[in-house]
Design a protein around this motif. Structure first.
Motif, mmCIF file in Angstrom:
data_model
loop_
_atom_site.group_PDB
_atom_site.id
_atom_site.type_symbol
_atom_site.label_atom_id
_atom_site.label_comp_id
_atom_site.label_asym_id
_atom_site.label_seq_id
_atom_site.Cartn_x
_atom_site.Cartn_y
_atom_site.Cartn_z
ATOM 1 N N GLY A 180 0.824 -1.192 0.000
ATOM 2 C CA GLY A 180 0.000 0.000 0.000
ATOM 3 C C GLY A 180 0.861 1.246 0.000
ATOM 4 O O GLY A 180 2.087 1.173 0.125
ATOM 5 N N PRO A 181 0.254 2.417 -0.128
ATOM 6 C CA PRO A 181 1.022 3.674 -0.211
ATOM 7 C C PRO A 181 1.707 3.995 1.102
ATOM 8 O O PRO A 181 1.315 3.535 2.175
ATOM 9 N N SER A 182 2.749 4.809 1.025
ATOM 10 C CA SER A 182 3.446 5.271 2.225
ATOM 11 C C SER A 182 2.479 6.060 3.110
ATOM 12 O O SER A 182 1.667 6.853 2.618
ATOM 13 N N GLY A 183 2.556 5.823 4.408
ATOM 14 C CA GLY A 183 1.655 6.492 5.328
ATOM 15 C C GLY A 183 0.307 5.820 5.449
ATOM 16 O O GLY A 183 -0.594 6.351 6.114
ATOM 17 N N GLY A 184 0.159 4.644 4.847
ATOM 18 C CA GLY A 184 -1.130 3.956 4.866
ATOM 19 C C GLY A 184 -1.389 3.175 6.140
ATOM 20 O O GLY A 184 -2.507 2.687 6.343
ATOM 21 N N GLY A 185 -0.363 2.993 6.992
ATOM 22 C CA GLY A 185 -0.575 2.307 8.259
ATOM 23 C C GLY A 185 0.081 0.950 8.364
ATOM 24 O O GLY A 185 -0.129 0.228 9.345
ATOM 25 N N LYS A 186 0.926 0.588 7.387
ATOM 26 C CA LYS A 186 1.544 -0.752 7.389
ATOM 27 C C LYS A 186 2.473 -0.941 8.589
ATOM 28 O O LYS A 186 2.380 -1.942 9.305
ATOM 29 N N HIS B 178 7.052 -3.293 -1.198
ATOM 30 C CA HIS B 178 6.545 -2.707 -2.431
ATOM 31 C C HIS B 178 7.046 -3.466 -3.656
ATOM 32 O O HIS B 178 6.412 -3.435 -4.706
ATOM 33 N N ARG B 179 8.195 -4.121 -3.537
ATOM 34 C CA ARG B 179 8.748 -4.844 -4.675
ATOM 35 C C ARG B 179 7.911 -6.083 -4.960
ATOM 36 O O ARG B 179 7.627 -6.876 -4.055
ATOM 37 N N LEU B 180 7.549 -6.261 -6.220
ATOM 38 C CA LEU B 180 6.670 -7.361 -6.610
ATOM 39 C C LEU B 180 7.294 -8.711 -6.288
ATOM 40 O O LEU B 180 6.622 -9.633 -5.825
ATOM 41 N N GLU B 181 8.621 -8.838 -6.514
ATOM 42 C CA GLU B 181 9.282 -10.120 -6.258
ATOM 43 C C GLU B 181 9.168 -10.515 -4.791
ATOM 44 O O GLU B 181 9.001 -11.686 -4.466
ATOM 45 N N THR B 182 9.251 -9.534 -3.899
ATOM 46 C CA THR B 182 9.134 -9.819 -2.469
ATOM 47 C C THR B 182 7.706 -10.150 -2.091
ATOM 48 O O THR B 182 7.448 -11.081 -1.325
ATOM 49 N N VAL B 183 6.739 -9.410 -2.645
ATOM 50 C CA VAL B 183 5.333 -9.645 -2.342
ATOM 51 C C VAL B 183 4.906 -11.045 -2.778
ATOM 52 O O VAL B 183 4.148 -11.728 -2.079
ATOM 53 N N LEU B 184 5.428 -11.502 -3.907
ATOM 54 C CA LEU B 184 5.024 -12.809 -4.434
ATOM 55 C C LEU B 184 5.606 -13.970 -3.630
ATOM 56 O O LEU B 184 5.285 -15.129 -3.918
ATOM 57 N N MET B 185 6.439 -13.690 -2.631
ATOM 58 C CA MET B 185 6.890 -14.738 -1.726
ATOM 59 C C MET B 185 5.759 -15.163 -0.793
ATOM 60 O O MET B 185 5.837 -16.200 -0.130
ATOM 61 N N ALA B 186 4.696 -14.353 -0.735
ATOM 62 C CA ALA B 186 3.594 -14.599 0.196
ATOM 63 C C ALA B 186 2.504 -15.460 -0.438
ATOM 64 O O ALA B 186 2.354 -15.521 -1.659
ATOM 65 N N GLU B 187 1.724 -16.088 0.435
ATOM 66 C CA GLU B 187 0.590 -16.905 -0.005
ATOM 67 C C GLU B 187 -0.666 -16.059 -0.209
ATOM 68 O O GLU B 187 -1.496 -16.363 -1.061
ATOM 69 N N ARG B 188 -0.806 -15.001 0.601
ATOM 70 C CA ARG B 188 -1.914 -14.064 0.441
ATOM 71 C C ARG B 188 -1.371 -12.641 0.473
ATOM 72 O O ARG B 188 -0.390 -12.364 1.166
ATOM 73 N N VAL B 189 -2.028 -11.738 -0.272
ATOM 74 C CA VAL B 189 -1.579 -10.351 -0.375
ATOM 75 C C VAL B 189 -2.737 -9.435 -0.002
ATOM 76 O O VAL B 189 -3.870 -9.624 -0.475
ATOM 77 N N PHE B 190 -2.440 -8.430 0.845
ATOM 78 C CA PHE B 190 -3.452 -7.468 1.269
ATOM 79 C C PHE B 190 -2.985 -6.058 0.948
ATOM 80 O O PHE B 190 -1.790 -5.753 1.015
ATOM 81 N N LEU B 191 -3.937 -5.203 0.633
ATOM 82 C CA LEU B 191 -3.680 -3.782 0.396
ATOM 83 C C LEU B 191 -4.248 -2.987 1.563
ATOM 84 O O LEU B 191 -5.425 -3.129 1.911
ATOM 85 N N LEU B 192 -3.394 -2.172 2.181
ATOM 86 C CA LEU B 192 -3.825 -1.290 3.274
ATOM 87 C C LEU B 192 -3.759 0.144 2.770
ATOM 88 O O LEU B 192 -2.685 0.653 2.451
ATOM 89 N N GLU B 193 -4.911 0.768 2.705
ATOM 90 C CA GLU B 193 -4.983 2.133 2.151
ATOM 91 C C GLU B 193 -6.070 2.904 2.879
ATOM 92 O O GLU B 193 -7.190 2.392 3.062
ATOM 93 N N ASP B 194 -5.723 4.125 3.311
ATOM 94 C CA ASP B 194 -6.664 4.987 4.038
ATOM 95 C C ASP B 194 -7.239 4.290 5.262
ATOM 96 O O ASP B 194 -8.400 4.525 5.644
ATOM 97 N N GLY B 195 -6.452 3.395 5.872
ATOM 98 C CA GLY B 195 -6.890 2.740 7.097
ATOM 99 C C GLY B 195 -7.723 1.497 6.902
ATOM 100 O O GLY B 195 -8.075 0.823 7.875
ATOM 101 N N TYR B 196 -8.051 1.183 5.638
ATOM 102 C CA TYR B 196 -8.877 0.009 5.347
ATOM 103 C C TYR B 196 -8.045 -1.074 4.669
ATOM 104 O O TYR B 196 -7.131 -0.787 3.889
ATOM 105 N N LEU B 197 -8.421 -2.323 4.938
ATOM 106 C CA LEU B 197 -7.667 -3.475 4.447
ATOM 107 C C LEU B 197 -8.535 -4.292 3.501
ATOM 108 O O LEU B 197 -9.710 -4.553 3.788
ATOM 109 N N ARG B 198 -7.958 -4.687 2.364
ATOM 110 C CA ARG B 198 -8.664 -5.603 1.460
ATOM 111 C C ARG B 198 -7.665 -6.546 0.812
ATOM 112 O O ARG B 198 -6.503 -6.200 0.596
ATOM 113 N N GLU B 199 -8.136 -7.766 0.537
ATOM 114 C CA GLU B 199 -7.261 -8.765 -0.051
ATOM 115 C C GLU B 199 -7.166 -8.557 -1.566
ATOM 116 O O GLU B 199 -8.154 -8.205 -2.228
#
Length: 288
Positions: free
Chosen positions: A84-90, A246-267
C-alpha cells in the motif's frame, strides 16, 4: 594567541552541543505510559496464529484514524504480504503487534490470547523483526547476532549456524578477527546488504515463531537483494510471516496479499499481480 583560539573553539563546540544535551536530559525525565499487566503470562509453545480483530488506532488524542475497524487473520505458518502507499498504516500495524502502542479499540490475539495479557518480554522474544533500517550496535559481530543472549552468554555455535544460513559466513570470516571484530558505530564496516544479512542472522538466532519483514530489501542493489532474498526464504520456513513490501518479487513470496490504504484493508488476488493488473508492473515496484 593559540591558547585563546583553543578556548574559543571549545566554547563554540559547547554551544553547538547544548541543544543535544537539553534533549538528552528531557529524555531522562520522560515517564513512559504504564502498560504492565500484573496478571500477564508467558508465551509457551507458540504456534503463531495472529488475529487482528476490529482494530482501530490513531496517534495522539485528536489525530486521524490510521487503522479503521481492521480485521486480519494470519494462520499459523502462513506467509502474508501487506502493501500500500506510504503512510497507509503498514508499519503501524507492526508496532501494534509488538505492543509499542495499544489499539484504540479492538484486540490483537496470538494463539487466541490477547497480547495485552502477555508479558512484553515474552511477546517480543517470540516475534522477530527484519526492517529496512538495520540497527547494529558498536560491539562485535557475535554480540550483534547473539543479541538475545547478551546478558546470559552467547552460544557461538548457534551464532555461526545462523550466519551460515543467512549467507553471512563468508564476509564475516574474512574480517580481521572474524566474529570478534568490532562492527563500528551503526555497523559502519558493512555494506547495506551485509547489514541486512547480519539482521537476518540475528533473527535466525532468536528463532521466533512469528516473523515481520518490514521493507527488508527495498534499499539494496540487485545483487545484494538476491542474496538477501535467498537468506529470507530460508528464514521464513516453518514460521508465521508478515511481509511489508513494495517490490513485486518480495510480495510474491507470500501466499496471500493485502492492500492497506486509508486505514482500510482488502485482499488482492495474487493472479492480478502476476498478470500486471491493478497498476502492478510485471517485475518492479508494486503500485496497486
Amino acid at each position: 594567541m593559540w591558547s585563546l583560539q583553543d578556548v574559543g573553539k571549545a566554547y563554540n563546540e559547547l554551544k553547538q552541543g547544548e541543544p543535544a544535551i537539553q534533549r538528552l536530559f528531557s529524555l531522562t525525565r520522560f515517564e513512559p505510559e504504564e502498560i504492565v499487566n500484573p496478571d500477564a503470562v508467558d508465551l509457551d509453545c507458540v504456534a503463531g496464529d495472529v488475529n487482528y480483530s476490529n482494530v482501530s488506532f490513531r496517534y495522539g488524542k485528536n489525530g486521524p484514524l490510521v487503522l479503521k475497524n481492521m480485521d486480519l487473520h494470519i494462520k499459523s505458518g502462513e506467509i502474508v504480504a501487506l502493501c500500500g502507499p506510504s503512510g497507509g498504516g503498514k508499519t503501524t500495524l507492526v508496532k501494534l503487534l509488538l505492543r509499542l502502542y495499544d489499539p484504540l479499540q479492538g484486540s490483537i490475539l496470538i494463539d487466541g490470547l490477547d497480547i495485552r495479557g502477555i508479558r512484553i518480554e515474552s511477546l517480543r522474544r517470540n516475534i522477530g523483526l527484519v526492517s529496512q533500517d538495520t540497527t547494529l550496535f558498536s560491539g562485535t559481530v557475535a554480540e550483534n547476532i547473539g543479541y538475545r543472549d547478551r546478558m546470559t552468554g552467547i552460544d557461538m555455535e548457534r551464532v555461526k549456524l545462523s550466519a551460515r544460513t543467512a549467507s553471512a559466513e563468508g564476509f564475516i570470516e574474512a574480517l580481521p578477527l572474524s566474529y570478534e571484530t568490532n562492527v563500528g558505530p551503526r555497523g559502519s564496516i558493512f555494506s547495506g546488504g551485509q547489514k541486512q544479512r547480519i539482521a537476518i542472522a540475528r533473527a535466525l538466532y532468536q528463532d521466533p515463531s512469528i516473523l515481520i519483514l518490514d521493507e527488508a530489501t527495498s534499499a539494496l542493489d540487485s545483487k545484494s537483494e538476491l542474496l538477501v532474498r535467498q537468506a529470507l526464504q530460508r528464514l521464513m520456513q516453518n514460521r508465521t510471516v508478515l511481509v511489508i513490501a513494495h517490490r513485486l518479487e518480495t510480495v510474491l513470496m507470500a501466499e496471500r496479499v493485502f492492500l492497506l490504504e486509508d486505514g482500510y484493508l482488502r485482499e488482492v488476488p495474487r493472479s492480478s499481480l502476476l498478470n500486471g493488473q491493478n497498476g502492478a508492473p510485471a517485475s518492479t515496484t508494486l503500485t496497486i
